[in-house]
Scaffold this motif. Structure first.
Motif, PDB file in Angstrom:
ATOM      1  N   THR A  44      46.412  42.570   3.629  1.00 11.55           N
ATOM      2  CA  THR A  44      45.116  42.025   3.220  1.00 11.55           C
ATOM      3  C   THR A  44      44.180  41.855   4.405  1.00 11.55           C
ATOM      4  N   LEU A  45      44.625  42.235   5.589  1.00 10.56           N
ATOM      5  CA  LEU A  45      43.820  42.074   6.797  1.00 10.56           C
ATOM      6  C   LEU A  45      42.578  42.955   6.759  1.00 10.56           C
ATOM      7  N   ASP A  46      41.522  42.484   7.386  1.00 14.55           N
ATOM      8  CA  ASP A  46      40.265  43.213   7.465  1.00 14.55           C
ATOM      9  C   ASP A  46      39.980  43.502   8.937  1.00 14.55           C
ATOM     10  N   THR A  47      39.963  44.782   9.300  1.00 15.50           N
ATOM     11  CA  THR A  47      39.846  45.156  10.713  1.00 15.50           C
ATOM     12  C   THR A  47      38.565  44.623  11.344  1.00 15.50           C
ATOM     13  N   ALA A  48      37.451  44.708  10.632  1.00 12.18           N
ATOM     14  CA  ALA A  48      36.188  44.216  11.185  1.00 12.18           C
ATOM     15  C   ALA A  48      36.228  42.712  11.392  1.00 12.18           C
ATOM     16  N   MET A  49      36.778  41.982  10.432  1.00 11.86           N
ATOM     17  CA  MET A  49      36.869  40.532  10.553  1.00 11.86           C
ATOM     18  C   MET A  49      37.871  40.148  11.639  1.00 11.86           C
ATOM     19  N   GLN A  50      38.941  40.935  11.775  1.00  2.96           N
ATOM     20  CA  GLN A  50      39.911  40.687  12.839  1.00  2.96           C
ATOM     21  C   GLN A  50      39.256  40.833  14.202  1.00  2.96           C
ATOM     22  N   HIS A  51      38.378  41.818  14.328  1.00  2.67           N
ATOM     23  CA  HIS A  51      37.669  42.009  15.606  1.00  2.67           C
ATOM     24  C   HIS A  51      36.802  40.797  15.921  1.00  2.67           C
ATOM     25  N   ALA A  52      36.119  40.285  14.904  1.00  2.00           N
ATOM     26  CA  ALA A  52      35.283  39.096  15.111  1.00  2.00           C
ATOM     27  C   ALA A  52      36.134  37.898  15.513  1.00  2.00           C
ATOM     28  N   ALA A  53      37.294  37.759  14.899  1.00  2.00           N
ATOM     29  CA  ALA A  53      38.187  36.647  15.235  1.00  2.00           C
ATOM     30  C   ALA A  53      38.730  36.792  16.656  1.00  2.00           C
ATOM     31  N   ASP A  54      39.078  38.014  17.061  1.00  2.00           N
ATOM     32  CA  ASP A  54      39.581  38.243  18.416  1.00  2.00           C
ATOM     33  C   ASP A  54      38.540  37.862  19.458  1.00  2.00           C
ATOM     34  N   LEU A  55      37.290  38.224  19.197  1.00  2.00           N
ATOM     35  CA  LEU A  55      36.218  37.872  20.133  1.00  2.00           C
ATOM     36  C   LEU A  55      36.012  36.362  20.179  1.00  2.00           C
ATOM     37  N   ALA A  82      34.580  28.538  15.845  1.00  2.00           N
ATOM     38  CA  ALA A  82      34.218  28.837  14.457  1.00  2.00           C
ATOM     39  C   ALA A  82      32.799  29.382  14.369  1.00  2.00           C
ATOM     40  N   GLY A  83      31.875  28.775  15.121  1.00  2.00           N
ATOM     41  CA  GLY A  83      30.495  29.252  15.108  1.00  2.00           C
ATOM     42  C   GLY A  83      30.378  30.674  15.604  1.00  2.00           C
ATOM     43  N   SER A  84      31.145  31.010  16.638  1.00  3.20           N
ATOM     44  CA  SER A  84      31.142  32.377  17.149  1.00  3.20           C
ATOM     45  C   SER A  84      31.652  33.347  16.094  1.00  3.20           C
ATOM     46  N   PHE A  85      32.707  32.958  15.393  1.00  2.10           N
ATOM     47  CA  PHE A  85      33.281  33.811  14.357  1.00  2.10           C
ATOM     48  C   PHE A  85      32.298  33.997  13.198  1.00  2.10           C
ATOM     49  N   PHE A  86      31.765  32.891  12.684  1.00  8.21           N
ATOM     50  CA  PHE A  86      30.826  32.988  11.566  1.00  8.21           C
ATOM     51  C   PHE A  86      29.565  33.750  11.968  1.00  8.21           C
ATOM     52  N   GLY A  87      29.126  33.561  13.210  1.00  7.23           N
ATOM     53  CA  GLY A  87      27.943  34.271  13.675  1.00  7.23           C
ATOM     54  C   GLY A  87      28.145  35.775  13.679  1.00  7.23           C
ATOM     55  N   ALA A  88      29.362  36.211  14.021  1.00  4.89           N
ATOM     56  CA  ALA A  88      29.659  37.645  14.031  1.00  4.89           C
ATOM     57  C   ALA A  88      29.683  38.233  12.629  1.00  4.89           C
ATOM     58  N   LEU A  89      29.967  37.379  11.634  1.00  6.44           N
ATOM     59  CA  LEU A  89      30.012  37.855  10.249  1.00  6.44           C
ATOM     60  C   LEU A  89      28.646  37.841   9.589  1.00  6.44           C
ATOM     61  N   TRP A 102      34.398  26.573   6.015  1.00  9.92           N
ATOM     62  CA  TRP A 102      34.137  27.897   5.460  1.00  9.92           C
ATOM     63  C   TRP A 102      32.668  28.266   5.570  1.00  9.92           C
ATOM     64  N   GLN A 103      32.445  29.553   5.429  1.00 11.26           N
ATOM     65  CA  GLN A 103      31.119  30.124   5.260  1.00 11.26           C
ATOM     66  C   GLN A 103      31.242  31.170   4.163  1.00 11.26           C
ATOM     67  N   GLY A 104      30.469  31.045   3.098  1.00 10.92           N
ATOM     68  CA  GLY A 104      30.594  31.980   1.988  1.00 10.92           C
ATOM     69  C   GLY A 104      31.974  31.891   1.372  1.00 10.92           C
ATOM     70  N   ASP A 105      32.640  33.042   1.247  1.00 12.78           N
ATOM     71  CA  ASP A 105      33.974  33.078   0.637  1.00 12.78           C
ATOM     72  C   ASP A 105      35.084  33.134   1.687  1.00 12.78           C
ATOM     73  N   ILE A 106      34.724  32.930   2.945  1.00 19.45           N
ATOM     74  CA  ILE A 106      35.718  33.001   4.021  1.00 19.45           C
ATOM     75  C   ILE A 106      35.976  31.604   4.572  1.00 19.45           C
ATOM     76  N   ALA A 107      37.200  31.140   4.383  1.00 18.24           N
ATOM     77  CA  ALA A 107      37.622  29.827   4.882  1.00 18.24           C
ATOM     78  C   ALA A 107      38.480  30.026   6.119  1.00 18.24           C
ATOM     79  N   ILE A 108      38.333  29.115   7.078  1.00 13.67           N
ATOM     80  CA  ILE A 108      39.074  29.276   8.331  1.00 13.67           C
ATOM     81  C   ILE A 108      39.617  27.943   8.812  1.00 13.67           C
ATOM     82  N   ALA A 109      40.597  28.052   9.685  1.00 12.60           N
ATOM     83  CA  ALA A 109      41.018  26.943  10.539  1.00 12.60           C
ATOM     84  C   ALA A 109      41.035  27.478  11.958  1.00 12.60           C
ATOM     85  N   ALA A 110      40.358  26.781  12.860  1.00 11.22           N
ATOM     86  CA  ALA A 110      40.354  27.146  14.275  1.00 11.22           C
ATOM     87  C   ALA A 110      40.968  26.000  15.062  1.00 11.22           C
TER      88      ALA A 110
END
Length: 626
Positions: free
Chosen positions: A324-335, A617-624, A595-603
């Protein structure tokens, strides 16, 4: 030459022998049939050859070669009818050849021709005795056609591996002057069983390239000089797509088969086969590993050309593992976690529970992000506020946020209090631990535990990798209830808290999903407690969920989670900062759950800076953001 692999015997004929002997004496053909087949089955080829009408050495070699050319683990026979006409006879029999573990059984029917020679019955020898389609100048062989290892892919079908470098040691049997010596030298270097290497060579078509061992770059550099000194052995560099992309620890690493892994997998695995070392590669080894087509063929002994195919098996089907992983979202999380402090971020789709990204720096993606046991601090107030709301808590009630408070003997301290008396909403938004802990007497222990259960804390996940859904100790006193409300005695993983945020966003707690196909693999010993079916989704109370959303929005707009805000997009969340002792060492964690939209996170960030996780979290949401 090394000894052949011993045959595993089931001497059906030996059990029949006493009855046959009692009923028939020479010149009956039965005893000849019995001795020939029992000798062949047991590997006593001399015994069989004494019952044939040809040169004994010729028969011994032919029967031994047939077993070697088939790489047979065992050969079993069942005797059928015997018919006699004058000085000749025919014995019908069926053969069952075990082509080795991980390979099929080959079954065929045949006939033993017999004739009287000087008053004794003898098997009339010809290559057709071994198999009716085998003739003079021909030999049997087993052709193995492996399929490559299947990939692990993301939700869009993009591969989560890239090319790796491996080195394959191989031979062409027809070009070897002394196969046994090659196998002896290779066995000394690699540890692979010498008899298995030799059987692999002798059972293959003579002009085929036969891989014997595969090495990664480091191992090859260590052994290259010794390998190149073996006459007849060649090295081919290959580039299979097995190096993991991010999240590498979740995807897992792949190794070439070693003598140790060959034993663990039940062997015989063939060189070039791969074994998952960890992560999903290990969990789905059986689904990913290359399936193998096996064919028994007749070859011309001189030209090595195939004359006839006797039997084929398509091999076990394998398939990619779709995550279920999303490569684009994974890249944003890595950054987002690429700063100087150890950090972990897990993102899930709130409406489904599907895991979209798992990123870490300094933490382990599986052991910490999925299975870690960390105190969440006041971020856990999402869960405990649900219990407080059941007790008719008014979120506009004024509850002082003091610097120090003792509840039932348990002491709590808050840094950065204000002079004004805040409401519960403000206490929640700022994560005021003293104010939250002071509410311990307003809530029942059972209600705290029930709310935790409804938010999936302690649930039995069905992930293919070990995880930790959280633990809440039984809050039997004011002090223990206060510690649960403050999140200091609770243990959770980042994934568990991402699912808490997802539950508030969607109104339903859902279990996590990491792999959409195929079905779950057999659980490993490490995850033996994993249930067969996932827990069911849990619908939350709509009124309390609405209130929690309001509180979590305030956490970003006016509370300690401000750094998670993104211009032009609504972000909901709560932040906390908690200290704890781990193995006699004092550690501090900054959390953001939202969360932002339909994406929930824990950092989660290990740092003394309280706002570090909201910034991640702000960096991640900003990339999305679009």
């Amino acid at each position: 030459m090394t000894a052949r692999r011993p045959l595993r015997l089931a001497l059906t004929l030996a059990l029949l022998a006493p009855g046959l002997t009692a009923c028939f004496e020479e010149p009956s053909p039965h005893e000849a049939v019995r001795d020939f087949l029992v000798g062949w089955q047991s590997g006593d080829y001399e015994m069989a050859a004494r019952r044939a009408d040809a040169d004994e050495a010729t028969v011994v070699k032919a029967l031994g070669d047939a077993s070697l050319h088939l790489d047979a683990a065992s050969i079993r026979f069942a005797l059928g009818t015997i018919s006699r006409e004058g000085d000749s006879a025919k014995a019908n029999f069926s053969a069952e050849v075990n082509l080795g573990e991980n390979n099929p059984l080959w079954e065929y029917d045949s006939v033993l021709p017999l004739r009287l020679v000087d008053g004794r019955w003898k098997v009339h020898w010809s290559p057709e005795v071994v198999h009716p389609d085998l003739h003079e100048g021909q030999r049997l062989a087993v052709k193995i056609d492996p399929e490559p290892r299947q990939p692990i892919i993301d939700r869009n079908g993009d591969t989560l591996q890239e090319d790796d470098t491996q080195y394959v040691a191989q031979v062409v049997p027809a070009e070897l002057t002394d196969p046994a010596k090659v196998c002896e030298e290779l066995s000394k270097i690699t540890g692979f069983a010498q008899d298995r290497l030799l059987s692999r060579i002798l059972s293959a078509p003579p002009t085929d390239e036969v891989p014997l061992a595969t090495f990664g770059p480091n191992k090859y550099r260590e052994l290259s000089a010794k390998l190149q000194a073996i006459q007849g052995l060649t090295i081919e560099q290959v580039h299979p797509p097995v190096a993991p992309k991010s999240p590498a620890q979740i995807v897992g690493r792949v190794n070439a088969v070693t003598p140790e892994s060959e034993q663990q997998l039940g062997g015989p695995q063939r060189a070039g086969d791969t074994v998952g070392r960890d992560g999903l590669q290990k969990a789905y080894q059986d689904q990913l590993t290359g399936s193998t087509e096996t064919r028994v063929v007749v070859l011309d002994s001189k030209s090595s050309q195939q004359v006839k195919e006797l039997k084929s098996w398509p091999g076990r089907k394998n398939a990619p593992v779709r995550t279920t992983l999303d490569t684009a979202m994974q890249h944003a999380a890595d950054l987002a976690v690429a700063g100087s402090q150890p950090a972990a971020l897990v993102a899930v789709q709130a409406s489904t529970g599907e895991i979209r990204a798992i990123a870490t720096k300094g933490f382990h993606q599986q052991r910490d992000a999925l299975a870690g046991k960390f105190p969440p601090g006041t971020a856990f107030s999402i869960v405990t506020t649900d219990a407080l709301l059941k007790a008719d808590l008014d979120t506009q009630e004024k509850i002082p946020c003091t610097a120090d408070r003792t509840v039932g003997g348990a002491r709590f301290q808050q840094v950065g209090v204000t002079a004004a008396a805040p409401t519960f909403e403000a206490d929640f938004a700022h994560g005021c631990v003293t104010a939250l802990a002071s509410l311990a007497r307003k809530v029942k222990s059972d209600d705290l535990l029930l709310s935790a259960q409804q938010f999936g804390i302690g649930a039995d996940w069905t992930l293919p990798l070990p995880g930790h859904s959280g633990h809440v100790p039984t809050p039997a006193t004011d002090a223990t209830r206060a510690k649960v409300i403050a999140g200091t005695s609770v243990q959770v993983s980042p994934l568990a808290m991402a699912l808490v945020a997802a539950a508030v966003q969607s109104g339903t707690w859902r279990p996590p999903v990491l792999v959409s196909s195929p079905a779950l693999p057999d659980v490993s010993a490490e995850a033996a407690a994993t249930p067969a079916t996932p827990p069911k989704p849990i619908s939350l109370d709509p009124g309390r969920v609405s209130t929690l959303r309001t509180l979590m929005r305030a956490g970003v707009t006016s509370g300690s989670a401000k750094a998670a805000s993104v211009a032009g997009s609504e972000v909901y969340g709560v932040a906390s900062h908690v200290g704890f002792t781990d193995k006699k060492q004092r550690r501090q964690l900054s959390w953001f759950v939202g969360w932002q939209g339909d994406i929930a996170i824990a950092a989660m960030v290990e740092t003394s800076v309280p706002g570090a996780a909201p910034a991640v979290a702000g960096s991640f949401f900003g990339a999305l953001a679009p």
